[in-house]
Design an enzyme around this catalytic site. Structure first.
Site, PDB file in Angstrom:
ATOM      1  N   ILE A  22       0.846  -1.198   0.000  1.00 38.34           N
ATOM      2  CA  ILE A  22       0.000   0.000   0.000  1.00 38.34           C
ATOM      3  C   ILE A  22       0.884   1.252   0.000  1.00 38.34           C
ATOM      4  O   ILE A  22       0.635   2.203  -0.742  1.00 38.34           O
ATOM      5  CB  ILE A  22      -0.957   0.001   1.209  1.00 38.34           C
ATOM      6  CG1 ILE A  22      -1.839  -1.263   1.175  1.00 38.34           C
ATOM      7  CG2 ILE A  22      -1.825   1.262   1.220  1.00 38.34           C
ATOM      8  CD1 ILE A  22      -2.692  -1.485   2.421  1.00 38.34           C
ATOM      9  N   ASP A  64      14.946   0.808  10.136  1.00 41.39           N
ATOM     10  CA  ASP A  64      13.920   0.183  10.973  1.00 41.39           C
ATOM     11  C   ASP A  64      13.255   1.243  11.846  1.00 41.39           C
ATOM     12  O   ASP A  64      13.944   2.104  12.406  1.00 41.39           O
ATOM     13  CB  ASP A  64      14.626  -0.870  11.854  1.00 41.39           C
ATOM     14  CG  ASP A  64      13.651  -1.893  12.378  1.00 41.39           C
ATOM     15  OD1 ASP A  64      12.703  -1.509  13.083  1.00 41.39           O
ATOM     16  OD2 ASP A  64      13.840  -3.087  12.070  1.00 41.39           O
ATOM     17  N   ILE A  65      11.948   1.159  11.994  1.00 46.72           N
ATOM     18  CA  ILE A  65      11.252   2.135  12.855  1.00 46.72           C
ATOM     19  C   ILE A  65      11.562   1.911  14.333  1.00 46.72           C
ATOM     20  O   ILE A  65      11.201   2.732  15.172  1.00 46.72           O
ATOM     21  CB  ILE A  65       9.718   2.143  12.631  1.00 46.72           C
ATOM     22  CG1 ILE A  65       9.114   0.744  12.839  1.00 46.72           C
ATOM     23  CG2 ILE A  65       9.354   2.712  11.270  1.00 46.72           C
ATOM     24  CD1 ILE A  65       7.612   0.743  13.019  1.00 46.72           C
ATOM     25  N   SER A 129      -6.651  -1.622  10.920  1.00 46.02           N
ATOM     26  CA  SER A 129      -7.142  -2.744  10.139  1.00 46.02           C
ATOM     27  C   SER A 129      -8.556  -3.139  10.550  1.00 46.02           C
ATOM     28  O   SER A 129      -8.848  -3.267  11.748  1.00 46.02           O
ATOM     29  CB  SER A 129      -6.191  -3.920  10.385  1.00 46.02           C
ATOM     30  OG  SER A 129      -6.811  -5.112   9.998  1.00 46.02           O
ATOM     31  N   TYR A 155      -1.592 -10.148  15.592  1.00 40.98           N
ATOM     32  CA  TYR A 155      -1.653  -9.008  14.659  1.00 40.98           C
ATOM     33  C   TYR A 155      -2.895  -8.161  14.926  1.00 40.98           C
ATOM     34  O   TYR A 155      -2.833  -6.927  14.958  1.00 40.98           O
ATOM     35  CB  TYR A 155      -1.652  -9.530  13.221  1.00 40.98           C
ATOM     36  CG  TYR A 155      -1.892  -8.488  12.153  1.00 40.98           C
ATOM     37  CD1 TYR A 155      -0.881  -7.610  11.756  1.00 40.98           C
ATOM     38  CD2 TYR A 155      -3.131  -8.388  11.508  1.00 40.98           C
ATOM     39  CE1 TYR A 155      -1.097  -6.663  10.751  1.00 40.98           C
ATOM     40  CE2 TYR A 155      -3.355  -7.456  10.513  1.00 40.98           C
ATOM     41  CZ  TYR A 155      -2.338  -6.592  10.133  1.00 40.98           C
ATOM     42  OH  TYR A 155      -2.562  -5.661   9.148  1.00 40.98           O
ATOM     43  N   ILE A 199      -5.205 -12.583  -2.903  1.00 44.25           N
ATOM     44  CA  ILE A 199      -5.259 -12.214  -4.331  1.00 44.25           C
ATOM     45  C   ILE A 199      -3.895 -12.364  -5.019  1.00 44.25           C
ATOM     46  O   ILE A 199      -3.813 -13.060  -6.041  1.00 44.25           O
ATOM     47  CB  ILE A 199      -5.906 -10.825  -4.525  1.00 44.25           C
ATOM     48  CG1 ILE A 199      -7.401 -10.944  -4.161  1.00 44.25           C
ATOM     49  CG2 ILE A 199      -5.705 -10.314  -5.957  1.00 44.25           C
ATOM     50  CD1 ILE A 199      -8.242  -9.702  -4.374  1.00 44.25           C
ATOM     51  N   ILE A 214      -8.659 -23.196  -1.584  1.00 43.00           N
ATOM     52  CA  ILE A 214      -9.563 -22.343  -0.802  1.00 43.00           C
ATOM     53  C   ILE A 214      -9.645 -22.912   0.605  1.00 43.00           C
ATOM     54  O   ILE A 214      -9.962 -24.087   0.796  1.00 43.00           O
ATOM     55  CB  ILE A 214     -10.963 -22.296  -1.445  1.00 43.00           C
ATOM     56  CG1 ILE A 214     -10.894 -21.518  -2.761  1.00 43.00           C
ATOM     57  CG2 ILE A 214     -11.985 -21.687  -0.488  1.00 43.00           C
ATOM     58  CD1 ILE A 214     -12.234 -21.317  -3.444  1.00 43.00           C
ATOM     59  N   ARG A 222     -15.383 -11.493   1.491  1.00 43.55           N
ATOM     60  CA  ARG A 222     -14.430 -10.482   1.939  1.00 43.55           C
ATOM     61  C   ARG A 222     -14.728  -9.171   1.221  1.00 43.55           C
ATOM     62  O   ARG A 222     -15.276  -9.168   0.111  1.00 43.55           O
ATOM     63  CB  ARG A 222     -12.978 -10.915   1.645  1.00 43.55           C
ATOM     64  CG  ARG A 222     -12.516 -12.139   2.439  1.00 43.55           C
ATOM     65  CD  ARG A 222     -12.446 -11.847   3.928  1.00 43.55           C
ATOM     66  NE  ARG A 222     -12.072 -12.991   4.757  1.00 43.55           N
ATOM     67  CZ  ARG A 222     -12.927 -13.725   5.463  1.00 43.55           C
ATOM     68  NH1 ARG A 222     -14.217 -13.472   5.429  1.00 43.55           N
ATOM     69  NH2 ARG A 222     -12.503 -14.703   6.229  1.00 43.55           N
TER      70      ARG A 222
HETATM   71  N1  NAD Z   1      -2.983  -5.151   3.017  1.00 41.02           N
HETATM   72  C1  NAD Z   1      -4.128  -5.136   3.701  1.00 41.02           C
HETATM   73  O1  NAD Z   1      -5.133  -5.728   3.282  1.00 41.02           O
HETATM   74  C2  NAD Z   1      -4.217  -4.357   4.978  1.00 41.02           C
HETATM   75  C3  NAD Z   1      -5.433  -4.369   5.676  1.00 41.02           C
HETATM   76  C4  NAD Z   1      -5.529  -3.651   6.864  1.00 41.02           C
HETATM   77  C5  NAD Z   1      -4.447  -2.921   7.329  1.00 41.02           C
HETATM   78  N2  NAD Z   1      -3.269  -2.957   6.640  1.00 41.02           N
HETATM   79  C6  NAD Z   1      -2.139  -2.187   7.178  1.00 41.02           C
HETATM   80  O2  NAD Z   1      -1.662  -1.335   6.150  1.00 41.02           O
HETATM   81  C7  NAD Z   1      -0.252  -1.177   6.281  1.00 41.02           C
HETATM   82  C8  NAD Z   1       0.410  -1.497   4.961  1.00 41.02           C
HETATM   83  O3  NAD Z   1       0.075  -2.832   4.598  1.00 41.02           O
HETATM   84  P1  NAD Z   1       0.686  -3.524   3.316  1.00 41.02           P
HETATM   85  O4  NAD Z   1      -0.312  -4.468   2.790  1.00 41.02           O
HETATM   86  O5  NAD Z   1       1.273  -2.486   2.430  1.00 41.02           O
HETATM   87  O6  NAD Z   1       1.841  -4.380   4.001  1.00 41.02           O
HETATM   88  P2  NAD Z   1       3.366  -4.536   3.576  1.00 41.02           P
HETATM   89  O7  NAD Z   1       3.934  -5.643   4.386  1.00 41.02           O
HETATM   90  O8  NAD Z   1       3.459  -4.659   2.093  1.00 41.02           O
HETATM   91  O9  NAD Z   1       3.980  -3.147   3.994  1.00 41.02           O
HETATM   92  C9  NAD Z   1       4.560  -2.902   5.249  1.00 41.02           C
HETATM   93  C10 NAD Z   1       5.935  -2.343   5.024  1.00 41.02           C
HETATM   94  O10 NAD Z   1       6.528  -2.090   6.301  1.00 41.02           O
HETATM   95  C11 NAD Z   1       7.880  -2.492   6.238  1.00 41.02           C
HETATM   96  N3  NAD Z   1       8.318  -2.801   7.590  1.00 41.02           N
HETATM   97  C12 NAD Z   1       7.986  -3.886   8.345  1.00 41.02           C
HETATM   98  N4  NAD Z   1       8.606  -3.805   9.543  1.00 41.02           N
HETATM   99  C13 NAD Z   1       9.319  -2.664   9.538  1.00 41.02           C
HETATM  100  C14 NAD Z   1      10.166  -2.033  10.492  1.00 41.02           C
HETATM  101  N5  NAD Z   1      10.409  -2.588  11.691  1.00 41.02           N
HETATM  102  N6  NAD Z   1      10.755  -0.850  10.157  1.00 41.02           N
HETATM  103  C15 NAD Z   1      10.534  -0.300   8.925  1.00 41.02           C
HETATM  104  N7  NAD Z   1       9.747  -0.853   7.998  1.00 41.02           N
HETATM  105  C16 NAD Z   1       9.137  -2.006   8.296  1.00 41.02           C
HETATM  106  C17 NAD Z   1       7.900  -3.703   5.306  1.00 41.02           C
HETATM  107  O11 NAD Z   1       9.175  -3.949   4.743  1.00 41.02           O
HETATM  108  C18 NAD Z   1       6.867  -3.294   4.268  1.00 41.02           C
HETATM  109  O12 NAD Z   1       7.457  -2.630   3.177  1.00 41.02           O
HETATM  110  C19 NAD Z   1       0.167  -2.070   7.428  1.00 41.02           C
HETATM  111  O13 NAD Z   1       0.251  -1.275   8.580  1.00 41.02           O
HETATM  112  C20 NAD Z   1      -0.966  -3.064   7.563  1.00 41.02           C
HETATM  113  O14 NAD Z   1      -1.075  -3.552   8.865  1.00 41.02           O
HETATM  114  C21 NAD Z   1      -3.140  -3.654   5.470  1.00 41.02           C
END
Ligand code: NAD
Length: 332
Positions: A22, A64-65, A129, A155, A199, A214, A222
């Site tokens: 995202i 890293d955060i 989420s 999570y 997906i 599945i 969903r």
């Molecule tokens: N994809 C979904 O359907 C969905 C649904 C609900 C919420 N979210 C939330 O949206 C956000 C983005 O999701 P996404 O699908 O892009 O996931 P993603 O895993 O593709 O993106 C998360 C990014 O954070 C980075 N990351 C992980 N740990 C880290 C750290 N310690 N320091 C720095 N970077 C770090 C990863 O390398 C990755 O690029 C997340 O917070 C996720 O929880 C996603």
């Protein structure tokens, strides 16, 4: 959806997790607006160098955060708007690694919030989420007030914890936060893998000539939401005053059965190996997921624009264009 572009004119924006599925789409859109600078901090733990958005206005910080020095570095340019998307993703990953999940999604957001507070940012948008805050007792379609503490994975616990921390910073320090709650994002940019969403995994398996598994009987639904629509919602949440202090669903507001998804993917990719039914995962207990997006419409003027068929077509095109990199990166 009204144009929010001018809210980004001349701004410096920080996107944690900006190399992710995202985050990468968000950064590319920010890059097309009048933003002065976009800073990404990402440790590439679930994303890939080849998929990191690039451009003269984009600064990618591989870090890293949880690392205070790296956070000091990305906040030194005083970003005005922070999108916090970095996370340990997602349910099964957290069951296998609960401590890392808590560190990244709990301690990680606390650190980023503290830096954002000290830098006096004008907006902090958190990627919460739908699956994390609406437990088994919530009734579909999920409205923002239907949150629950009866959850099924670490999570889900830590995504909810993130909202508790953002609310704390808002309540005590007036930090202008927004909790955006995503529902089943999908779209170009998400690389398949063991811990990734259905997906990209279905496309990968279909394109490598496999039967689509599945987990359940396929009638589960969903609320798959196209990533471009989620990005629209995020951009609005980053600038609209009405959003401050609010939790807002970003979904499609529609539901689709898993079996219909599988059939569509098989048709699009020309895979004739069909579908295989396997046991539902223990934690995967919801038979229906669908969001109410009334609040997003009201506060963000949010309107999902991409139909499910269009979105799947865009994913397929992205898979075809990037197949070599995807095949090399996909880990199962
Ligand atoms: N994809 C979904 O359907 C969905 C649904 C609900 C919420 N979210 C939330 O949206 C956000 C983005 O999701 P996404 O699908 O892009 O996931 P993603 O895993 O593709 O993106 C998360 C990014 O954070 C980075 N990351 C992980 N740990 C880290 C750290 N310690 N320091 C720095 N970077 C770090 C990863 O390398 C990755 O690029 C997340 O917070 C996720 O929880 C996603």
């Amino acid at each position: 959806m009204t144009d929010v572009g001018e809210g980004y004119e001349g701004k410096t924006v920080l996107v944690t997790g900006g190399a992710g599925a995202i985050g990468g789409n968000l950064v590319r859109r920010l890059n097309d607006l009048g933003t002065t600078k976009i800073i990404i901090i990402d440790n590439l733990s679930s994303s890939y160098e080849w998929n990191v958005p690039r451009g003269p206005k984009i600064q990618f910080v591989h870090g890293d955060i949880l690392d205070d020095e790296k956070l000091k570095f990305v906040f030194k340019d005083r970003p005005e708007i922070v999108f916090h998307l970095a996370a340990h993703f997602a349910n099964q990953h957290s069951i296998d690694n609960p401590e890392t999940d808590l560190m990244v999604n709990g301690m990680g957001i606390l650190k980023v919030l503290e830096f954002a507070h000290r830098s006096r940012v004008s907006r902090f948008v958190y990627a919460s989420s739908g699956c994390g805050v609406y437990g088994l007792d919530a009734v579909a379609p999920y409205c923002e007030d239907d949150t629950s503490t009866s959850l099924h994975t670490p999570y889900q616990v830590t995504k909810l914890l993130g909202e508790l921390y953002t609310n704390y910073y808002h309540n005590l320090f007036d930090l202008p936060i927004v909790n955006t709650r995503f529902f089943n994002s999908y779209g170009p940019g998400e690389v398949p893998g063991k811990y990734r969403n259905v997906i990209p995994n279905f496309f990968y398996w279909a394109m490598t000539g496999k039967t689509l598994p599945i987990t359940g009987d396929g009638t589960e639904t969903r609320d798959w939401t196209y990533v471009g629509d989620i990005v629209n919602g995020l951009l609005a949440a980053g600038v609209r005053k009405e959003a401050i202090g609010e939790a807002i669903n970003l979904g499609s507001g529609t539901e689709t059965r898993v079996i219909d998804l599988a059939n569509k993917v098989n048709r699009l990719t020309g895979n004739d190996l069909g579908i295989l039914y396997i046991d539902r995962r223990d934690w995967d207990v919801k038979t229906r997921i669908i969001s109410s997006i009334d609040k997003a419409k009201r506060l963000l003027d949010y309107r999902p624009e991409t139909t499910f068929n269009e979105g799947l077509k865009y994913v397929h095109e992205w898979f075809v264009e990037n197949w070599k990199d995807i095949e090399r990166s996909a880990e199962f």
